[in-house]
Design an enzyme around this catalytic site. Structure first.
Site, PDB file in Angstrom:
ATOM      1  N   TYR A 232     -17.830  42.422  39.004  1.00  0.00           N
ATOM      2  CA  TYR A 232     -16.300  42.890  38.501  1.00  0.00           C
ATOM      3  C   TYR A 232     -15.153  42.641  39.474  1.00  0.00           C
ATOM      4  O   TYR A 232     -15.419  43.037  40.768  1.00  0.00           O
ATOM      5  CB  TYR A 232     -16.135  44.451  38.010  1.00  0.00           C
TER       6      TYR A 232
ATOM      7  N   LYS B 292      18.708  23.407   1.756  1.00  0.00           N
ATOM      8  CA  LYS B 292      16.965  23.323   2.324  1.00  0.00           C
ATOM      9  C   LYS B 292      16.276  24.456   1.887  1.00  0.00           C
ATOM     10  O   LYS B 292      16.832  25.523   1.448  1.00  0.00           O
ATOM     11  CB  LYS B 292      17.480  23.544   3.770  1.00  0.00           C
TER      12      LYS B 292
ATOM     13  N   LYS C 218      -7.417  40.940  28.300  1.00  0.00           N
ATOM     14  CA  LYS C 218      -7.080  41.683  27.050  1.00  0.00           C
ATOM     15  C   LYS C 218      -5.983  40.911  26.232  1.00  0.00           C
ATOM     16  O   LYS C 218      -5.774  40.893  25.210  1.00  0.00           O
ATOM     17  CB  LYS C 218      -7.072  43.193  27.230  1.00  0.00           C
TER      18      LYS C 218
ATOM     19  N   SER D 160      17.853  27.316   5.055  1.00  0.00           N
ATOM     20  CA  SER D 160      18.456  27.306   6.373  1.00  0.00           C
ATOM     21  C   SER D 160      19.868  27.961   6.449  1.00  0.00           C
ATOM     22  O   SER D 160      20.559  28.103   5.487  1.00  0.00           O
ATOM     23  CB  SER D 160      19.080  25.462   6.331  1.00  0.00           C
TER      24      SER D 160
ATOM     25  N   THR E  64      -5.819   6.983   6.274  1.00  0.00           N
ATOM     26  CA  THR E  64      -5.963   6.975   7.898  1.00  0.00           C
ATOM     27  C   THR E  64      -4.827   6.455   8.536  1.00  0.00           C
ATOM     28  O   THR E  64      -4.285   5.529   8.048  1.00  0.00           O
ATOM     29  CB  THR E  64      -7.043   5.995   7.876  1.00  0.00           C
ATOM     30  N   HIS E  65      -4.666   6.891   9.645  1.00  0.00           N
ATOM     31  CA  HIS E  65      -3.405   6.451  10.595  1.00  0.00           C
ATOM     32  C   HIS E  65      -2.436   7.005   9.704  1.00  0.00           C
ATOM     33  O   HIS E  65      -1.336   6.103   9.959  1.00  0.00           O
ATOM     34  CB  HIS E  65      -3.499   4.997  10.687  1.00  0.00           C
TER      35      HIS E  65
ATOM     36  N   SER F 112      -2.866  48.982  32.750  1.00  0.00           N
ATOM     37  CA  SER F 112      -3.094  48.283  31.595  1.00  0.00           C
ATOM     38  C   SER F 112      -3.197  48.990  30.315  1.00  0.00           C
ATOM     39  O   SER F 112      -3.383  48.421  29.311  1.00  0.00           O
ATOM     40  CB  SER F 112      -4.538  47.506  31.755  1.00  0.00           C
TER      41      SER F 112
ATOM     42  N   GLU G 117       4.862  25.629   9.155  1.00  0.00           N
ATOM     43  CA  GLU G 117       5.095  25.184  10.475  1.00  0.00           C
ATOM     44  C   GLU G 117       5.033  26.336  11.749  1.00  0.00           C
ATOM     45  O   GLU G 117       4.497  25.995  12.701  1.00  0.00           O
ATOM     46  CB  GLU G 117       6.751  25.196  10.579  1.00  0.00           C
TER      47      GLU G 117
ATOM     48  N   GLN H 194      -8.988  42.405  34.147  1.00  0.00           N
ATOM     49  CA  GLN H 194      -8.269  43.135  33.293  1.00  0.00           C
ATOM     50  C   GLN H 194      -7.451  42.245  32.624  1.00  0.00           C
ATOM     51  O   GLN H 194      -6.616  42.526  31.615  1.00  0.00           O
ATOM     52  CB  GLN H 194      -7.422  43.909  34.253  1.00  0.00           C
TER      53      GLN H 194
ATOM     54  N   ASN I 157      12.457  25.387   3.393  1.00  0.00           N
ATOM     55  CA  ASN I 157      11.711  24.845   4.604  1.00  0.00           C
ATOM     56  C   ASN I 157      10.248  25.521   4.442  1.00  0.00           C
ATOM     57  O   ASN I 157      10.067  26.601   4.363  1.00  0.00           O
ATOM     58  CB  ASN I 157      12.335  25.186   5.963  1.00  0.00           C
TER      59      ASN I 157
ATOM     60  N   ASN J 146     -16.279  49.561  35.043  1.00  0.00           N
ATOM     61  CA  ASN J 146     -16.649  48.256  34.821  1.00  0.00           C
ATOM     62  C   ASN J 146     -17.534  47.996  33.754  1.00  0.00           C
ATOM     63  O   ASN J 146     -17.411  47.076  33.215  1.00  0.00           O
ATOM     64  CB  ASN J 146     -17.315  47.850  36.143  1.00  0.00           C
TER      65      ASN J 146
HETATM   66  N1  ARG Z   1      -8.617  48.311  33.517  1.00  0.00           N
HETATM   67  C1  ARG Z   1      -9.734  47.765  34.011  1.00  0.00           C
HETATM   68  C2  ARG Z   1      -9.887  46.486  33.219  1.00  0.00           C
HETATM   69  O1  ARG Z   1      -9.308  46.338  31.978  1.00  0.00           O
HETATM   70  C3  ARG Z   1     -10.802  48.752  33.757  1.00  0.00           C
HETATM   71  C4  ARG Z   1     -11.897  48.503  35.049  1.00  0.00           C
HETATM   72  C5  ARG Z   1     -11.354  48.808  36.382  1.00  0.00           C
HETATM   73  N2  ARG Z   1     -12.212  49.254  37.282  1.00  0.00           N
HETATM   74  C6  ARG Z   1     -11.787  49.235  38.444  1.00  0.00           C
HETATM   75  N3  ARG Z   1     -12.835  49.085  39.362  1.00  0.00           N
HETATM   76  N4  ARG Z   1     -10.490  49.316  38.897  1.00  0.00           N
HETATM   77  O2  ARG Z   1     -10.600  45.710  33.601  1.00  0.00           O
END
Ligand code: ARG
Length: 453
Positions: free
Chosen positions: A314, A280, A322, A274, A152-153, A20, A287, A319, A282, A107
């Site tokens: 957990y 044009k 994010k 355009s 309205t509408h 990650s 948008e 993961q 735009n 965790n």
């Molecule tokens: N990269 C993990 C996450 O974002 C961190 C926690 C990982 N924990 C584990 N027990 N593998 O959630």
């Protein structure tokens, strides 16, 4: 992290699949801040010597500077931001680095980093909401007396002022502000100390850590602390709603910029051409804002769906929180920024708006209310006025061109004072209930927002 239990590293495909760090490297400053506070608690508990604590502090400070300067080598084989930083620290300072992860798990570490991130970004979003509110307020002030049809509408309904229109957006942005503010308050809980799921036999001073990191509360249940992403879901919802508000704002501006409406003109700085049609111009910024809102909704639904089947505490599924979080934060910050920059450059074609607002049909309700004031029940007045509207349409002229004689044919209550009904400015002046668009109300609202913002 695999040493001991496993004989060899995971397969390269498994490593690539599960890493990650390509995404969560962005949490490095939160991660280092958290590690510094954790190290201070370890030192206070006698787990780290004073010297080891100093080594960790110095080592992490250097690493943070290297990352900020783009000089840090992230290794995908080290999985995530947490392992990358810890591994490099330990390689550099040895034993002290190897002690840092005492009484901590990734965790609770990742939950901490995320909470710090959400708190900081919520504050940033709040600041940008406020900045945009101020921009919209100055437009409301500049155009407070420009009259336009309210729809309205998407059909012409009753007159409002452009000032009143802009004030409506300030209200919506205020709700956004209070939601994001409240979200930051709910993120303001220290999860560190929860460990993997059950704390640790090594007990650290959580109050000390919370104080150092600026958290006002401690999590009260370790299982909940590592598995809770409510604050992320909430933030994603709040961001999705901001997107929805900006999207509706965009839709109005796009419509108003068409030749058919001609109410506003976008500045060349915020318009595109355009590749095919030379004439044009735009409204792409509006948008794109409307379009990006789809992704904001998707990010919210993605995380809610990830969460729904998870057993307690957990799970690695978490993961996946994010990518949507970072994307929504980036997207909304950009959108708020582009709106704050683009709006002051929009040219308002007030003559076009006022011409459209002079459509006497916009005052048909006023005409019905004229009859009500003379004693007719509203339902009857509505129907009576409707008949006049139909007559005008049949005769091919405007409602205010129906003669008094014709009016009196449908109701005896019409007298020569009825002509005054079609005075647009005096109609506006009568809308004095709190929240209605009488000019003095709009001015009072502008003054209220000026003191609030
Ligand atoms: N990269 C993990 C996450 O974002 C961190 C926690 C990982 N924990 C584990 N027990 N593998 O959630």
């Amino acid at each position: 992290m695999r040493q001991g239990r496993f004989e060899k590293p995971a397969s390269e495909t498994a490593q690539l699949y599960s890493e990650s760090v390509s995404i969560d490297w962005r949490l490095y400053s939160q991660d280092i801040k958290g590690s510094l506070a954790h190290a201070a608690a370890l030192a206070a508990a006698g787990i780290l010597t004073k010297d080891e604590h100093e080594q960790i502090k110095a080592g992490l400070t250097v690493i943070e500077a290297e990352i900020a300067a783009g000089e840090f080598r992230w290794e995908r084989s080290l999985e995530d931001v947490h392992m990358n930083i810890e591994a490099v620290l330990t390689k550099r300072i040895g034993v002290a680095g190897a002690k840092l992860h005492t009484a901590r798990s990734r965790n609770d570490q990742v939950a901490l980093d995320l909470r710090l991130y959400v708190k900081a970004e919520a504050a940033e979003v709040c600041a940008r909401l406020r900045a945009l509110q101020r921009v919209v307020l100055s437009l409301a002030e500049q155009h407070q007396n420009v009259l336009m049809p309210g729809y309205t509408h998407l059909q012409r309904a009753q007159p409002v002022s452009l000032g009143h229109y802009f004030l409506a957006h300030i209200e919506a942005l205020e709700r956004d502000y209070s939601r994001v503010f409240a979200c930051a308050e709910r993120a303001d809980i220290l999860p560190l100390g929860a460990g993997a799921l059950a704390g640790s036999t090594i007990v650290l001073d959580r109050e000390l850590i919370a104080r150092q990191l600026g958290f006002s509360k401690l999590s009260q249940n370790s299982l909940d602390a590592v598995g809770d992403r409510d604050f992320v879901c909430e933030f994603l919802f709040d961001l999705a709603l901001i997107g929805m508000h900006l999207s509706r704002f965009s839709e109005d501006l796009i419509l108003w910029s068409t030749a058919e409406f001609g109410f506003i003109t976008f500045s060349d700085d915020f318009a595109t051409g355009s590749s095919l049609m030379p004439q044009k111009k735009n409204p792409d910024m509006a948008e794109l804002t409307r379009g990006k809102t789809g992704r904001l909704y998707g990010n919210l639904i993605a995380l809610l769906t990830t969460m729904k089947g998870l057993p307690a505490s957990y799970n690695r599924d978490l993961q996946e929180d994010k990518r949507p979080l970072f994307d929504s934060v980036d997207t909304v910050k950009d959108a708020l920024g582009i709106f704050a920059a683009m709006l002051p450059e929009v040219k308002v074609n007030s003559a076009k708006m006022e011409t459209a607002a002079s459509d006497p049909n916009l005052l048909a309700t006023d005409l019905a209310e004229y009859l009500v004031k003379k004693g007719m029940p509203f339902r009857e007045a509505h129907e009576t006025t409707g008949r006049l509207v139909a007559r005008a349409i049949k005769a091919g002229h405007a409602l205010n061109n129906v003669s008094l004689l014709e009016m009196q044919e449908v109701s005896r209550l019409f007298e020569d004072d009825v002509l005054a009904v079609f005075d647009l400015r005096s109609s506006m002046a009568k809308r004095t209930a709190l929240g209605a668009p009488a000019p003095q109300n709009v001015a009072a609202q502008i003054a209220r927002w000026e003191s609030l913002l």
